[in-house]
Design an enzyme around this catalytic site. Structure first.
Site, mmCIF file in Angstrom:
data_model
loop_
_atom_site.group_PDB
_atom_site.id
_atom_site.type_symbol
_atom_site.label_atom_id
_atom_site.label_comp_id
_atom_site.label_asym_id
_atom_site.label_seq_id
_atom_site.Cartn_x
_atom_site.Cartn_y
_atom_site.Cartn_z
ATOM 1 N N HIS A 123 14.158 -29.887 2.136
ATOM 2 C CA HIS A 123 13.728 -31.253 2.463
ATOM 3 C C HIS A 123 13.785 -31.420 3.988
ATOM 4 O O HIS A 123 14.613 -30.786 4.646
ATOM 5 C CB HIS A 123 14.710 -32.212 1.783
ATOM 6 C CG HIS A 123 14.368 -33.654 1.889
ATOM 7 N ND1 HIS A 123 14.709 -34.420 2.979
ATOM 8 C CD2 HIS A 123 13.734 -34.485 1.031
ATOM 9 C CE1 HIS A 123 14.289 -35.663 2.780
ATOM 10 N NE2 HIS A 123 13.708 -35.734 1.608
ATOM 11 N N ASP A 200 23.002 -29.026 0.622
ATOM 12 C CA ASP A 200 22.323 -30.301 0.421
ATOM 13 C C ASP A 200 22.353 -30.570 -1.085
ATOM 14 O O ASP A 200 21.566 -30.007 -1.845
ATOM 15 C CB ASP A 200 20.890 -30.191 0.959
ATOM 16 C CG ASP A 200 20.025 -31.383 0.563
ATOM 17 O OD1 ASP A 200 20.495 -32.245 -0.209
ATOM 18 O OD2 ASP A 200 18.869 -31.437 1.023
ATOM 19 N N GLN A 203 19.899 -33.465 -4.877
ATOM 20 C CA GLN A 203 19.247 -33.415 -6.198
ATOM 21 C C GLN A 203 20.119 -32.733 -7.242
ATOM 22 O O GLN A 203 19.700 -32.586 -8.397
ATOM 23 C CB GLN A 203 17.895 -32.674 -6.092
ATOM 24 C CG GLN A 203 16.886 -33.330 -5.169
ATOM 25 C CD GLN A 203 16.358 -34.659 -5.707
ATOM 26 O OE1 GLN A 203 16.601 -35.043 -6.851
ATOM 27 N NE2 GLN A 203 15.629 -35.377 -4.858
ATOM 28 N N LYS A 226 20.696 -41.716 -5.669
ATOM 29 C CA LYS A 226 20.052 -40.817 -6.627
ATOM 30 C C LYS A 226 20.929 -40.581 -7.851
ATOM 31 O O LYS A 226 20.609 -39.769 -8.714
ATOM 32 C CB LYS A 226 19.725 -39.483 -5.952
ATOM 33 C CG LYS A 226 18.674 -39.586 -4.853
ATOM 34 C CD LYS A 226 18.256 -38.216 -4.396
ATOM 35 C CE LYS A 226 17.608 -38.220 -3.025
ATOM 36 N NZ LYS A 226 16.238 -38.734 -3.034
ATOM 37 N N CYS A 366 8.502 -34.989 1.358
ATOM 38 C CA CYS A 366 9.369 -34.675 2.505
ATOM 39 C C CYS A 366 9.681 -33.187 2.567
ATOM 40 O O CYS A 366 10.814 -32.784 2.871
ATOM 41 C CB CYS A 366 10.659 -35.488 2.473
ATOM 42 S SG CYS A 366 10.387 -37.248 2.448
HETATM 43 N N1 C6P Z 1 14.444 -36.869 -1.514
HETATM 44 C C1 C6P Z 1 12.514 -37.434 -2.871
HETATM 45 O O1 C6P Z 1 11.682 -38.221 -3.337
HETATM 46 P P1 C6P Z 1 18.367 -39.477 1.533
HETATM 47 O O2 C6P Z 1 16.989 -40.014 1.805
HETATM 48 O O3 C6P Z 1 19.169 -39.284 2.789
HETATM 49 O O4 C6P Z 1 19.081 -40.206 0.474
HETATM 50 O O5 C6P Z 1 18.138 -38.017 0.878
HETATM 51 C C2 C6P Z 1 17.389 -37.069 1.564
HETATM 52 C C3 C6P Z 1 17.166 -35.857 0.734
HETATM 53 C C4 C6P Z 1 17.780 -34.682 1.101
HETATM 54 N N2 C6P Z 1 17.655 -33.569 0.388
HETATM 55 C C5 C6P Z 1 16.929 -33.529 -0.751
HETATM 56 C C6 C6P Z 1 16.855 -32.256 -1.530
HETATM 57 C C7 C6P Z 1 16.281 -34.685 -1.176
HETATM 58 O O6 C6P Z 1 15.552 -34.639 -2.296
HETATM 59 C C8 C6P Z 1 16.376 -35.871 -0.413
HETATM 60 C C9 C6P Z 1 15.629 -37.114 -0.809
HETATM 61 C C10 C6P Z 1 13.663 -37.974 -2.062
HETATM 62 O O7 C6P Z 1 12.444 -36.222 -3.075
HETATM 63 C C11 C6P Z 1 13.188 -38.932 -1.022
HETATM 64 S S1 C6P Z 1 12.221 -38.153 0.238
#
Ligand code: C6P
Length: 412
Positions: A123, A200, A203, A226, A366
């Site tokens: 991401h 990270d 997910q 999430k 992203c």
């Molecule tokens: N992915 C998606 O629709 P934040 O925005 O900081 O809570 O998380 C960022 C992030 C980091 N790593 C991974 C693997 C992610 O999937 C995400 C967030 C969302 O896939 C929003 S772009």
């Protein structure tokens, strides 16, 4: 006793609405999940009964707010099996956690010539902070290649993770390919080369039991929104030995011990990283989300979602003209399913599905380097959570078939 997954939807009032005159089917859970009343009630109760600033007041409300905030930290500690609450930092989310690491760990430990290893499936939040760090330091960013089915190529990883590697930073679960990466094995490879392993967990944490000690992760970042919690709150776990050697990224109230005219000292862990009034309500509601997930059981959630994938992925693959990305065997695929339909732009697919009341995401998710790697402009993506059902899956399948028909006829 295990909760009955067929009744769990009742906890999520938002799911009971019509969108475009159809009952809503929410399949955008990788972007953010919905919140159960159990979490919403805690949020409301906090603001109605206990609202006060933490760590400052001696009055009763401040003591209550502080106790709840710190109690939430303990819940999170247990949830990811960290050794101690000092290793659990509240952040705004995964993105903030990874940025803090690139700034704080990066500034302290990365030297010219060091290599930082990520993968093509990351991401943007796990790419750009490292691009910026290598530029500041004269270090190098390297990418682990993927197999055709979207797994990290472990043979290549054995060469790319080497004595020059200082950081390995990888998604536990991809937000596009639906693969679970072998973090434990990759952490061993990192450690064998004296590199740290950053995970990270955005997910992964919502969908499966996480044990940071078993993974031997040096750092682990995730977001509350999430996993049934509110937006604007997340967690950065770090091993004490690193956090102690790192400088805070932000400075100000709450994080200081003594402030002199020209220098200051910091509080001990974890507070030295938490400058300013934190997201108190958010942290407490995250604790409620952890309670809620624990009551269902992370292993049960994982098993149930796997059942959904076993059901829906083969049905999707049977649709003529569809491509699904990531592993083709449902046993190796999580509930994040990216796909394309021949000749129809994914944004049109998502719009057509929305007309049927079905919420999916379309775009690059992203993950532009991944899209380029796969030679794709974009994909549609359906992502499941434990409150989704086989009926939701059927609605998706039917709506995709209808979309195909619509565009076929429209093109005539
Ligand atoms: N992915 C998606 O629709 P934040 O925005 O900081 O809570 O998380 C960022 C992030 C980091 N790593 C991974 C693997 C992610 O999937 C995400 C967030 C969302 O896939 C929003 S772009």
């Amino acid at each position: 006793i295990m909760r009955d997954f067929s009744t769990i939807r009742k906890d999520f009032p938002i799911l009971f609405q019509e969108v475009n005159d159809e009952p809503l089917v929410y399949l955008d859970n990788a972007a953010t999940t919905q919140k159960p009343t159990q979490v919403l009630d805690v949020l409301r109760h906090y603001y109605e009964h206990d609202n006060a600033n933490v760590h400052r007041g001696v009055h009763t409300l401040a003591e209550r707010a502080t106790a709840d905030y710190e109690n939430s930290r303990e819940k999170v500690r247990a949830f990811i099996n960290a050794k101690e609450t000092a290793e659990v930092l509240f952040t705004r989310g995964t993105t903030t956690g990874l940025n803090w690491l690139a700034r704080s760990y990066g500034d302290a430990f990365i030297k010219e010539g060091d290599e930082i290893v990520i993968s093509y499936m990351e991401h943007h939040s796990n790419i750009i902070p490292w691009q910026q760090l290598v530029e500041r330091k004269g270090a190098t960013l390297r990418y682990l290649p993927l197999t055709d089915e979207g797994f990290i190529d472990m043979t290549a990883a054995k060469e790319i993770i080497n004595e020059k590697t200082a950081i390995v930073s990888l998604a536990y679960v991809s937000n596009v390919l639906g693969v679970i990466n072998p973090i434990k094995e990759l952490a061993e490879m990192a450690h064998a080369n004296n590199a740290v392993m950053i995970v990270d967990g955005a997910q992964a944490t919502p969908h499966m039991a996480v044990d940071v000690q078993d993974l031997d992760a040096d750092f682990f970042a995730f977001s509350a929104h999430k996993m049934c919690g509110p937006t604007g709150i997340g967690v950065l776990y770090g091993k004490r030995k690193w956090l102690e050697q790192m400088e805070p990224v932000e400075f100000g109230g709450e994080m200081i011990d003594f402030v002199n005219l020209f220098d200051s000292t910091w509080k001990e862990l974890p507070w030295k990283f938490e400058a300013g009034t934190p997201n108190i309500a958010g942290a407490i509601a995250l604790g409620a989300a952890v309670d809620y997930l624990n009551e269902i059981g992370m292993d049960n959630i994982h098993r149930y979602e796997q059942e959904l994938v076993d059901y829906v992925l083969p049905k999707l693959q049977e649709i003529d003209g569809i491509t699904t990305y990531g592993p083709q065997d449902p046993a190796h695929h999580t509930g994040v399913i990216a796909f394309n339909l021949d000749g129809i732009h994914p944004h049109d697919v998502a719009t057509a599905l929305d007309m049927e009341g079905i919420a999916v995401r379309a775009g690059h998710h992203c993950a532009q380097p991944l899209m380029n790697y796969l030679n794709l402009p974009a994909t549609a993506r359906a992502s499941f959570y434990f409150y989704n059902t086989k009926e939701d899956a059927d609605r998706l399948i039917e709506a995709i078939k209808a979309t195909k028909e619509f565009f076929k006829d429209g093109a005539k």
